[in-house]
Write a protein that holds these residues in place. Structure first.
Motif, PDB file in Angstrom:
ATOM      1  N   ALA A  11       0.820  -1.270  -0.025  1.00 55.02           N
ATOM      2  CA  ALA A  11       0.015  -0.033  -0.045  1.00 55.02           C
ATOM      3  C   ALA A  11       0.859   1.246  -0.083  1.00 55.02           C
ATOM      4  O   ALA A  11       0.366   2.300  -0.284  1.00 55.02           O
ATOM      5  CB  ALA A  11      -0.925  -0.156   1.026  1.00 55.02           C
ATOM      6  N   SER A  17      -2.276   1.096  -4.977  1.00 54.24           N
ATOM      7  CA  SER A  17      -3.191   1.407  -3.997  1.00 54.24           C
ATOM      8  C   SER A  17      -3.800   0.143  -3.573  1.00 54.24           C
ATOM      9  O   SER A  17      -4.279  -0.557  -4.347  1.00 54.24           O
ATOM     10  CB  SER A  17      -4.228   2.343  -4.502  1.00 54.24           C
ATOM     11  OG  SER A  17      -3.664   3.446  -5.156  1.00 54.24           O
ATOM     12  N   GLN A  18      -4.127   0.115  -2.089  1.00 57.05           N
ATOM     13  CA  GLN A  18      -4.554  -1.217  -1.686  1.00 57.05           C
ATOM     14  C   GLN A  18      -5.969  -0.823  -0.505  1.00 57.05           C
ATOM     15  O   GLN A  18      -5.645   0.122   0.083  1.00 57.05           O
ATOM     16  CB  GLN A  18      -3.697  -1.907  -0.756  1.00 57.05           C
ATOM     17  CG  GLN A  18      -4.120  -2.992  -0.366  1.00 57.05           C
ATOM     18  CD  GLN A  18      -3.046  -3.998   0.738  1.00 57.05           C
ATOM     19  OE1 GLN A  18      -1.842  -4.201  -0.125  1.00 57.05           O
ATOM     20  NE2 GLN A  18      -3.205  -4.544   1.821  1.00 57.05           N
ATOM     21  N   TYR A  19      -6.926  -1.587  -0.565  1.00 56.02           N
ATOM     22  CA  TYR A  19      -7.943  -1.088   0.002  1.00 56.02           C
ATOM     23  C   TYR A  19      -8.632  -2.312   0.491  1.00 56.02           C
ATOM     24  O   TYR A  19      -8.677  -3.561  -0.327  1.00 56.02           O
ATOM     25  CB  TYR A  19      -9.096  -0.581  -1.057  1.00 56.02           C
ATOM     26  CG  TYR A  19      -8.852   0.610  -1.534  1.00 56.02           C
ATOM     27  CD1 TYR A  19      -8.784   1.919  -0.879  1.00 56.02           C
ATOM     28  CD2 TYR A  19      -8.331   0.457  -3.123  1.00 56.02           C
ATOM     29  CE1 TYR A  19      -8.351   3.023  -1.613  1.00 56.02           C
ATOM     30  CE2 TYR A  19      -8.079   1.881  -3.879  1.00 56.02           C
ATOM     31  CZ  TYR A  19      -7.967   2.957  -3.026  1.00 56.02           C
ATOM     32  OH  TYR A  19      -7.290   4.137  -3.632  1.00 56.02           O
ATOM     33  N   THR A  20      -9.246  -2.247   1.677  1.00 56.87           N
ATOM     34  CA  THR A  20     -10.077  -3.526   2.277  1.00 56.87           C
ATOM     35  C   THR A  20     -11.497  -3.237   2.179  1.00 56.87           C
ATOM     36  O   THR A  20     -12.044  -2.278   2.495  1.00 56.87           O
ATOM     37  CB  THR A  20      -9.649  -3.574   3.794  1.00 56.87           C
ATOM     38  OG1 THR A  20      -8.227  -3.828   3.912  1.00 56.87           O
ATOM     39  CG2 THR A  20     -10.352  -4.964   4.296  1.00 56.87           C
ATOM     40  N   VAL A  21     -12.106  -4.304   1.825  1.00 55.88           N
ATOM     41  CA  VAL A  21     -13.517  -4.049   1.533  1.00 55.88           C
ATOM     42  C   VAL A  21     -14.437  -4.259   2.666  1.00 55.88           C
ATOM     43  O   VAL A  21     -14.356  -4.971   3.674  1.00 55.88           O
ATOM     44  CB  VAL A  21     -14.337  -4.997   0.331  1.00 55.88           C
ATOM     45  CG1 VAL A  21     -15.604  -4.929   0.349  1.00 55.88           C
ATOM     46  CG2 VAL A  21     -13.370  -5.207  -0.899  1.00 55.88           C
ATOM     47  N   LYS A  22     -15.136  -3.257   3.022  1.00 50.05           N
ATOM     48  CA  LYS A  22     -15.841  -3.054   4.405  1.00 50.05           C
ATOM     49  C   LYS A  22     -17.545  -3.798   3.985  1.00 50.05           C
ATOM     50  O   LYS A  22     -17.968  -3.892   5.118  1.00 50.05           O
ATOM     51  CB  LYS A  22     -15.923  -1.447   4.781  1.00 50.05           C
ATOM     52  CG  LYS A  22     -14.572  -0.983   5.053  1.00 50.05           C
ATOM     53  CD  LYS A  22     -14.158  -1.281   6.267  1.00 50.05           C
ATOM     54  CE  LYS A  22     -13.191  -0.388   7.033  1.00 50.05           C
ATOM     55  NZ  LYS A  22     -11.777  -0.596   6.147  1.00 50.05           N
ATOM     56  N   PHE A  30     -17.285   0.290  -6.292  1.00 54.27           N
ATOM     57  CA  PHE A  30     -16.289   0.315  -5.301  1.00 54.27           C
ATOM     58  C   PHE A  30     -14.984   1.261  -5.641  1.00 54.27           C
ATOM     59  O   PHE A  30     -14.565   2.341  -5.029  1.00 54.27           O
ATOM     60  CB  PHE A  30     -15.634  -1.018  -4.838  1.00 54.27           C
ATOM     61  CG  PHE A  30     -14.634  -1.114  -3.717  1.00 54.27           C
ATOM     62  CD1 PHE A  30     -14.961  -1.167  -2.595  1.00 54.27           C
ATOM     63  CD2 PHE A  30     -13.403  -1.180  -3.969  1.00 54.27           C
ATOM     64  CE1 PHE A  30     -14.167  -1.001  -1.553  1.00 54.27           C
ATOM     65  CE2 PHE A  30     -12.238  -1.209  -2.994  1.00 54.27           C
ATOM     66  CZ  PHE A  30     -12.624  -0.947  -1.759  1.00 54.27           C
ATOM     67  N   HIS A  33     -15.914   4.920  -6.175  1.00 58.05           N
ATOM     68  CA  HIS A  33     -15.863   5.592  -4.693  1.00 58.05           C
ATOM     69  C   HIS A  33     -14.395   5.770  -4.406  1.00 58.05           C
ATOM     70  O   HIS A  33     -14.261   6.947  -4.035  1.00 58.05           O
ATOM     71  CB  HIS A  33     -16.750   4.510  -3.876  1.00 58.05           C
ATOM     72  CG  HIS A  33     -16.591   5.190  -2.454  1.00 58.05           C
ATOM     73  ND1 HIS A  33     -17.241   6.528  -2.036  1.00 58.05           N
ATOM     74  CD2 HIS A  33     -15.998   4.763  -1.333  1.00 58.05           C
ATOM     75  CE1 HIS A  33     -16.949   6.593  -0.903  1.00 58.05           C
ATOM     76  NE2 HIS A  33     -16.402   5.690  -0.357  1.00 58.05           N
ATOM     77  N   LYS A  34     -13.526   4.684  -4.668  1.00 58.39           N
ATOM     78  CA  LYS A  34     -12.366   5.112  -4.006  1.00 58.39           C
ATOM     79  C   LYS A  34     -11.252   5.980  -4.876  1.00 58.39           C
ATOM     80  O   LYS A  34     -10.312   6.604  -4.445  1.00 58.39           O
ATOM     81  CB  LYS A  34     -11.441   3.621  -3.863  1.00 58.39           C
ATOM     82  CG  LYS A  34     -11.912   2.586  -2.584  1.00 58.39           C
ATOM     83  CD  LYS A  34     -12.036   3.328  -1.384  1.00 58.39           C
ATOM     84  CE  LYS A  34     -12.745   2.527  -0.460  1.00 58.39           C
ATOM     85  NZ  LYS A  34     -12.608   2.927   1.029  1.00 58.39           N
ATOM     86  N   GLN A  35     -11.662   5.885  -6.048  1.00 58.95           N
ATOM     87  CA  GLN A  35     -10.789   6.642  -7.122  1.00 58.95           C
ATOM     88  C   GLN A  35     -11.666   7.770  -7.584  1.00 58.95           C
ATOM     89  O   GLN A  35     -11.561   7.858  -8.910  1.00 58.95           O
ATOM     90  CB  GLN A  35     -10.117   5.551  -8.118  1.00 58.95           C
ATOM     91  CG  GLN A  35      -9.026   4.653  -7.566  1.00 58.95           C
ATOM     92  CD  GLN A  35      -7.934   5.149  -7.261  1.00 58.95           C
ATOM     93  OE1 GLN A  35      -7.251   6.077  -8.077  1.00 58.95           O
ATOM     94  NE2 GLN A  35      -7.113   4.736  -6.252  1.00 58.95           N
ATOM     95  N   THR A  71      -9.535  -7.948  -0.182  1.00 59.87           N
ATOM     96  CA  THR A  71      -8.389  -6.994  -0.515  1.00 59.87           C
ATOM     97  C   THR A  71      -8.362  -6.713  -1.894  1.00 59.87           C
ATOM     98  O   THR A  71      -8.272  -7.449  -2.745  1.00 59.87           O
ATOM     99  CB  THR A  71      -7.054  -7.292  -0.236  1.00 59.87           C
ATOM    100  OG1 THR A  71      -7.059  -7.780   1.200  1.00 59.87           O
ATOM    101  CG2 THR A  71      -6.042  -6.221  -0.142  1.00 59.87           C
TER     102      THR A  71
END
Length: 302
Positions: A11, A17-22, A30, A33-35, A71
């Motif tokens: 990350a 870029s690293q994201y954890t799904v909530k 997804f 929203h993140k980008q 992830t």
């Protein structure tokens, strides 16, 4: 004594870029929203290029379902710059087919004598930019100087399905033809047998079974004293069929010197594949693509 440098986490690397799904969602939503700063088309391009992975597996589907705890990683360092497409536009692409609009002047596929840029070669590069193992396969052709809609398959299996079932799979193939002179009959059908000479020119014969049977239906859209714009529907798809049949009725296609045209009013052939409607080879869904009549055709009628 040198201290070991701390290992960078995925990350913290600048291009990752690293994201954890909530919560449960779909991948495209997804990422949008993140980008958010990237915009929808850029996010779709990142997906198409295989730069997104979910739990270390590359995923390209927009509607891929995400579950809490997964992830998602975006690798921006894997961008492959794709060469711009010249003389063609992609109208539709999925796992099985690519539908394009081809400009007049672009070869569909190279012949033994011609090795220049073709629609086929460009589409091959286009699919390989995303997946080096990908290929495209020719389903049907348009003459170099004919513009309009064409379809390619993305596997040999789909190519065979379409070619073997072409008459049933294709529900509509409509062309517009700008021809010389004023066509007197508002509509008509031309039927003959076509065969090829040693000089690769197609000839029309009224003798039954003297070649391949060809049937063309036409109706007038608009006419002037010098030209007529026809809507032409193919019942059979033979080589140069419309061009030969228009010469047969004494109204050759504008710019078609090979089949009797004297007019140089267009700097291209007055033939455009306007509509292609077919049943999708894998999903069975009806698909229909329609393009505008070229402005140069209309300008000569007004």
């Amino acid at each position: 004594m040198h201290k070991n440098k701390p290992k960078q986490s995925k990350a913290s690397r600048p291009n990752i870029s690293q994201y954890t799904v909530k919560e449960p969602t779909e991948l495209l939503l997804f990422l949008l929203h993140k980008q958010a700063k990237l915009g929808r088309n850029s996010v779709k391009a990142i997906l198409a290029r295989g730069q997104v992975s979910v739990n270390d597996k590359v995923v390209k589907e927009y509607n891929y379902p995400l579950q809490p705890g997964q992830t998602v990683i975006i690798r921006k360092d894997r961008v492959v710059e794709e060469a711009p497409l010249i003389g063609l536009t992609i109208l539709h692409e999925d796992e099985d087919i690519i539908v394009i609009q081809k400009n007049a002047g672009l070869l569909s596929i190279a012949s033994a004598q011609e090795t220049e840029m073709t629609a086929y070669r460009q589409l091959m590069s286009h699919v390989r930019a995303k997946d080096p193992g990908s290929r495209v396969f020719v389903v049907h052709r348009l003459d170099r100087d004919t513009s309009g809609i064409m379809m390619f398959a993305k596997s040999e299996k789909v190519q065979q399905l379409l070619q073997n079932d072409w008459q049933d799979a294709v529900k509509e193939r409509t062309y517009v033809a700008l021809v010389e002179g004023k066509v007197k009959k508002p509509e008509g059908t031309i039927s003959s047998w076509l065969r090829e000479s040693s000089t690769l020119k197609m000839y029309s014969s009224q003798r039954p079974n003297d070649g391949q049977h060809a049937v063309t239906h036409y109706k007038t859209i608009q006419s002037s004293s010098s030209f007529t714009l026809l809507e032409v529907q193919l019942e059979t798809g033979r080589k140069n069929q419309i061009r030969v049949h228009m010469e047969d009725i004494g109204h050759p296609i504008v710019g078609d010197k090979k089949y009797g045209s004297k007019s140089k009013a267009l700097n291209r052939l007055g033939l455009h594949a306007r509509v292609l409607a077919f049943v999708h080879p894998s999903t069975g869904q009806p698909m229909r693509f329609e393009t505008e009549i070229p402005k140069a055709f209309l300008a000569l009628i007004r």
